[in-house]
Structure formats: structure tokens, C-alpha cells
Motif scaffolding. Structure first.
Motif, mmCIF file in Angstrom:
data_model
loop_
_atom_site.group_PDB
_atom_site.id
_atom_site.type_symbol
_atom_site.label_atom_id
_atom_site.label_comp_id
_atom_site.label_asym_id
_atom_site.label_seq_id
_atom_site.Cartn_x
_atom_site.Cartn_y
_atom_site.Cartn_z
ATOM 1 N N GLU A 92 0.567 6.652 5.606
ATOM 2 C CA GLU A 92 1.859 6.818 4.936
ATOM 3 C C GLU A 92 2.039 5.750 3.859
ATOM 4 N N GLU A 93 1.654 4.531 4.157
ATOM 5 C CA GLU A 93 1.742 3.435 3.189
ATOM 6 C C GLU A 93 0.794 3.689 2.013
ATOM 7 N N ARG A 116 2.426 6.198 -0.205
ATOM 8 C CA ARG A 116 3.535 5.576 -0.936
ATOM 9 C C ARG A 116 2.995 4.740 -2.097
ATOM 10 N N GLU A 132 1.965 6.841 -4.993
ATOM 11 C CA GLU A 132 3.112 7.345 -5.762
ATOM 12 C C GLU A 132 3.593 6.354 -6.807
#
Length: 126
Positions: free
Chosen positions: A65-66, A69, A72
Motif C-alpha cells: 500500500e505504501e 502511495r 502516486e
């Protein structure tokens, strides 16, 4: 030059002890593409590519997930759309675009902190 995503991928590669060429072959991309990502010469990778990277490094959910992120916020060529906003927003975005290369790292960190604080203080729906 690199991006936060490029730095993260390099760290993962170093941790696993693999070369760009080995990683690229395993992910089905060219070493040139992987090098361009690591050096901030390519935009945000696809979701499919990010999933392959997470799988290749066998990262746990939170770490994946990191990584997503970070990807992005790593596009080196961003567009800021200020259409419909007050004129001072457009002026600020253009001034930042013109001056970003001349700002010292400490100023960038301070501005990022101000932005983070402002974003965290907004009332979140729900």
C-alpha cells in the motif's frame, strides 16, 4: 535525479540483491524502462506493474500500500488544474512551477509540512 518511487524500488532491489536486468526480466519489462522509472524519467507506472513489483518482492499488504502511495506522488511531470479556482491559486501554482528548481531542500520540506498539516486538519467526510 530520482523520484520517491524510484528510490523505493532501488531500496527493494538492493535488499533482495538483484540487478535491474534481473528484475526487469522477472517483471516482463525492459531494463531501460526499469532504469527510467528508477531515475525519474517515466511517469507513474500502471497498477498492473505495481502489483507485479509487490509480488516480485513479496511485500506485505501495508508495504505494498505504501509502495502504491509513493508511486502516486512520483510522477515527475505533473499538471496542476486550477480551472474554476480563485486567481491566486493559479498564480501560486504557476509561481511554484517556475521556482521549484531554485528552492532549497529545507524550503521544500517546510512547504510540504504546511501542506500536510493543512490537509490533515480538513474535516474528513464520513
Amino acid at each position: 535525479m530520482t523520484t520517491p518511487f524510484g528510490k523505493a524500488v532501488r531500496h527493494l532491489r538492493d535488499r533482495k540483491g538483484v540487478s535491474q536486468k534481473e528484475m526487469a526480466a522477472a517483471l516482463g519489462v525492459s531494463p531501460a524502462y526499469l532504469s527510467a522509472l528508477e531515475h525519474g524519467k517515466r511517469g507513474m507506472p500502471s497498477f498492473d506493474f505495481l502489483q507485479r513489483v509487490a509480488g516480485y518482492f513479496n511485500v506485505i499488504w501495508d508495504e505494498a500500500e505504501e509502495l502504491f502511495r509513493i508511486a502516486e506522488i512520483s510522477d515527475p511531470r505533473i499538471v496542476v488544474d486550477t480551472a474554476g479556482l480563485p486567481p491566486e491559486y493559479t498564480a501560486f501554482a504557476n509561481r511554484l512551477s517556475a521556482e521549484i528548481r531554485n528552492l532549497p531542500p529545507e524550503t521544500v520540506r517546510r512547504l510540504a509540512g504546511i501542506l500536510e498539516k493543512a490537509c490533515n486538519s480538513r474535516v474528513k467526510p464520513g
